[in-house]
Design a protein around this motif. Sequence first.
Motif, mmCIF file in Angstrom:
data_model
loop_
_atom_site.group_PDB
_atom_site.id
_atom_site.type_symbol
_atom_site.label_atom_id
_atom_site.label_comp_id
_atom_site.label_asym_id
_atom_site.label_seq_id
_atom_site.Cartn_x
_atom_site.Cartn_y
_atom_site.Cartn_z
ATOM 1 N N ILE A 127 0.849 -1.189 0.000
ATOM 2 C CA ILE A 127 0.000 0.000 0.000
ATOM 3 C C ILE A 127 0.884 1.238 0.000
ATOM 4 N N ASP A 128 0.975 1.869 -1.150
ATOM 5 C CA ASP A 128 1.705 3.136 -1.276
ATOM 6 C C ASP A 128 0.686 4.266 -1.263
ATOM 7 N N ALA A 129 0.873 5.234 -0.374
ATOM 8 C CA ALA A 129 -0.131 6.272 -0.158
ATOM 9 C C ALA A 129 -0.476 7.025 -1.435
ATOM 10 N N ALA A 130 0.538 7.409 -2.202
ATOM 11 C CA ALA A 130 0.291 8.215 -3.411
ATOM 12 C C ALA A 130 -0.474 7.414 -4.459
ATOM 13 N N SER A 131 -0.009 6.185 -4.732
ATOM 14 C CA SER A 131 -0.685 5.379 -5.750
ATOM 15 C C SER A 131 -2.067 4.945 -5.269
ATOM 16 N N LEU A 132 -2.203 4.707 -3.961
ATOM 17 C CA LEU A 132 -3.510 4.353 -3.419
ATOM 18 C C LEU A 132 -4.501 5.484 -3.629
ATOM 19 N N GLU A 133 -4.087 6.714 -3.326
ATOM 20 C CA GLU A 133 -4.993 7.850 -3.472
ATOM 21 C C GLU A 133 -5.417 8.022 -4.926
ATOM 22 N N ALA A 134 -4.467 7.874 -5.843
ATOM 23 C CA ALA A 134 -4.805 8.006 -7.262
ATOM 24 C C ALA A 134 -5.797 6.923 -7.684
ATOM 25 N N PHE A 135 -5.581 5.716 -7.179
ATOM 26 C CA PHE A 135 -6.471 4.598 -7.506
ATOM 27 C C PHE A 135 -7.874 4.842 -6.956
ATOM 28 N N ILE A 136 -7.969 5.200 -5.668
ATOM 29 C CA ILE A 136 -9.274 5.441 -5.051
ATOM 30 C C ILE A 136 -9.963 6.634 -5.708
ATOM 31 N N ASP A 137 -9.205 7.682 -5.997
ATOM 32 C CA ASP A 137 -9.767 8.851 -6.693
ATOM 33 C C ASP A 137 -10.430 8.430 -7.998
ATOM 34 N N GLY A 138 -9.732 7.580 -8.751
ATOM 35 C CA GLY A 138 -10.253 7.162 -10.047
ATOM 36 C C GLY A 138 -11.550 6.390 -9.921
ATOM 37 N N VAL A 139 -11.593 5.438 -8.971
ATOM 38 C CA VAL A 139 -12.791 4.609 -8.810
ATOM 39 C C VAL A 139 -13.976 5.452 -8.334
ATOM 40 N N ILE A 140 -13.761 6.236 -7.276
ATOM 41 C CA ILE A 140 -14.884 6.961 -6.679
ATOM 42 C C ILE A 140 -15.353 8.099 -7.581
ATOM 43 N N THR A 141 -14.435 8.812 -8.198
ATOM 44 C CA THR A 141 -14.834 9.904 -9.093
ATOM 45 C C THR A 141 -15.688 9.386 -10.247
ATOM 46 N N ALA A 142 -15.280 8.238 -10.804
ATOM 47 C CA ALA A 142 -16.065 7.651 -11.897
ATOM 48 C C ALA A 142 -17.453 7.255 -11.415
ATOM 49 N N GLU A 143 -17.543 6.707 -10.208
ATOM 50 C CA GLU A 143 -18.834 6.282 -9.678
ATOM 51 C C GLU A 143 -19.721 7.477 -9.330
ATOM 52 N N LEU A 144 -19.125 8.572 -8.872
ATOM 53 C CA LEU A 144 -19.908 9.781 -8.594
ATOM 54 C C LEU A 144 -20.669 10.231 -9.832
ATOM 55 N N LYS A 145 -19.977 10.218 -10.948
ATOM 56 C CA LYS A 145 -20.592 10.677 -12.193
ATOM 57 C C LYS A 145 -21.564 9.645 -12.753
ATOM 58 N N ALA A 146 -21.126 8.390 -12.789
ATOM 59 C CA ALA A 146 -21.966 7.349 -13.401
ATOM 60 C C ALA A 146 -23.206 7.051 -12.573
ATOM 61 N N GLY A 147 -23.078 7.162 -11.261
ATOM 62 C CA GLY A 147 -24.165 6.773 -10.393
ATOM 63 C C GLY A 147 -25.014 7.901 -9.869
ATOM 64 N N ASN A 148 -24.715 9.148 -10.281
ATOM 65 C CA ASN A 148 -25.458 10.312 -9.776
ATOM 66 C C ASN A 148 -25.449 10.332 -8.241
ATOM 67 N N ILE A 149 -24.241 10.316 -7.685
ATOM 68 C CA ILE A 149 -24.034 10.328 -6.243
ATOM 69 C C ILE A 149 -23.580 11.715 -5.831
ATOM 70 N N ALA A 150 -24.213 12.272 -4.807
ATOM 71 C CA ALA A 150 -23.860 13.634 -4.379
ATOM 72 C C ALA A 150 -22.514 13.673 -3.673
ATOM 73 N N GLY A 151 -22.303 12.764 -2.719
ATOM 74 C CA GLY A 151 -21.070 12.798 -1.947
ATOM 75 C C GLY A 151 -20.672 11.441 -1.406
ATOM 76 N N VAL A 152 -19.354 11.284 -1.204
ATOM 77 C CA VAL A 152 -18.785 10.027 -0.689
ATOM 78 C C VAL A 152 -17.715 10.372 0.332
ATOM 79 N N THR A 153 -17.636 9.584 1.393
ATOM 80 C CA THR A 153 -16.547 9.708 2.357
ATOM 81 C C THR A 153 -15.822 8.377 2.434
ATOM 82 N N PHE A 154 -14.489 8.433 2.609
ATOM 83 C CA PHE A 154 -13.671 7.223 2.518
ATOM 84 C C PHE A 154 -12.492 7.319 3.475
ATOM 85 N N SER A 155 -12.132 6.173 4.062
ATOM 86 C CA SER A 155 -10.899 6.098 4.855
ATOM 87 C C SER A 155 -10.313 4.700 4.733
ATOM 88 N N LEU A 156 -8.982 4.627 4.768
ATOM 89 C CA LEU A 156 -8.277 3.346 4.701
ATOM 90 C C LEU A 156 -7.167 3.360 5.734
#
Length: 648
Positions: free
Chosen positions: A43-72
């Motif tokens: 688990i590398d912090a920088a690559s993890l953040e980029a990965f999570i950003d990509g997944v959640i940002t795509a889902e926000l748009k595709a799923g019409n989601i107002a907001g998401v909170t995340f922690s690892l």
Amino acid sequence: MKMVQREKFIGTLTIFLVLTCFSLSRAGEQKETPATPSSQPIIDAASLEAFIDGVITAELKAGNIAGVTFSLVKDGVIVLAKGYGLADVKNRRPVEPDKTLFRPGSVSKLITWTALMQLVEQGKIDLNDDVNKYLTKFKFPETYREPITVANLMSHTPGFEEVIGSMLVRRPQELISLEDYLARNMPWRVFPPGKITAYSNYGTALAGYLVEVVSGEKFEDYVEKHIFAPLNMNRSTFREPLPENLSPFMSKGYTFRKGVFVEHDFELFNGLYPAGSMSSTAVDMAKFMIAHLQNGQYGEARILQEETARLMHSRLFSADPRLDGNAHGFWEKTWNGVRMIEHGGDTIYFHSQLVLFPDYNLGYFVSMNTGGARSDLRKHLLEAFLERYFSRPLPAEPEPPADFSKRASELVGNYLFSRAVFTKFYKALSIFSQVSVSVTPQNRLFVALPSGLGSRQWVEIEPYYFKEVGGYGRLLFGKDERGQVRYLYFNEYPFMIGIKARWYEKKNFVFLTAIICSLLLLSFLIWPVGSFLRRLCRRPKLEMKRKPAARWVLGVAASLQLIFLLALFSLISNEQNLMYGVTPALKFIFALPIISIPFLFVAFLFCLVLWWKRYYLVCSRIHYSLILIAGIIMLWLLSIWNLLGWKF
């Protein structure tokens, strides 16, 4: 609400029921190959953040989601805590992982089970004790020889039917105490304890009540003092409405309709609050995850002794050693030999998941603030995370055994979920939530889940034990005491099982019978319409013996039943009508089929007279008889599904 949306809601309510996630589990299945040191996730912090950003940002748009909170978290450290989108669309307030409160829904249960285990650790509660030992205000009847134990509550095997009514209220002054709710809404015991898993919000709320009774503290006070305070979870609470110091930080709950986000009021859980009323931030949930991953310790604080924590993370119940099960409140999942313990959570407007990888000191929490989103962020995030950090190729597909055809006919049919209502009118929801099992020409099973949850093919790898074609899923069929196939166990849904439907419970039979009867009942309109047209066109009446009163009596009975069906569908198609309890309008419409009974009885007497005295033409008499039979069959059908009478 569109017709498709109504059918989908009704079909999934029995499974979904606000506080559980049906679709979370599918990503985490595969058991054969044990994990090797090379599969340890990096688990590398920088690559993890980029990965999570990509997944959640795509889902926000595709799923019409107002907001998401995340922690690892990993190795006792919060590696990533981040908010995405908006907590308040109108005021453009962003989601902040350390400040913004979300509703984790049934993830709240993990707090309740942790509190219970603290008292087990102190010797104040024994998991093998009869729950009645701790109850004074009310007791559970001895329906079965075996008592309901505290462990049964944790594994969701107390044998309770589902409790749906009055789960929510609209105003704070309508809230009642945990004790009063449990006493007033005591479910029927429909399964022997310790045998069948049937996810139970009531059972978890009862465990929260045991915490109250044994500790002498209100449940919300207890968890604040013994869990939230030691873990420095200063933005977490079970209190409703929210305390004044936390209310400004609460995310709004949304649905997405006609291109805009619609804001909804704070949901108030009535009496079942230990099962799902918590409000918390992603950072607070990260602290809770760290404590569990470090076997009860967080910094200098300890909420569980190491032995107790390890016990809590171990298996408590499974229908079969080959299947995942329950780990003292958590649900087990496996992928590439990696064991996870997790819990999903749903309210009307918030959907969440907490996943722990105990062997890797790793876990994450995610929550979104939009109900009815088109995309299941949790499922897609877990799948992506597992593929990235625990990836492996699919094993070769086995061929069906040569003797499978001998067993195939035993498996075919419809299966009802064990998590259901059996004694009240909500039982009718099970009509829409049935699993269909059939056999393909290639000697594979074809299993169709209800309400758009998908269909898959399965191949037998051991007698009655199947592997998903092109996936990691497993399912198992079990036999009853007579040696007949009766039960269906999904590895991905350990919180409930399938029970084979009787012929008159099968969805297609119910629908076909209801449609034919409704059309026949509706055909009574031929009589007044025909009479009106004859008068309008001044056509002479046919020379035959007539009995107009007979038609009027049967017409009233048919009208009452048809109005009931239309009104019932209209009322229950709005999910809030069910979750907030029985309305006066619902009570009124349930009187209609009861009122139809004396009219049908009189119509039956008229029918005898019509045939005896030869009133009307033969075709008219046959038509009259068919409408009468349809009315009687409709009453029988309503009775089967607890829709005849006031079974609230």
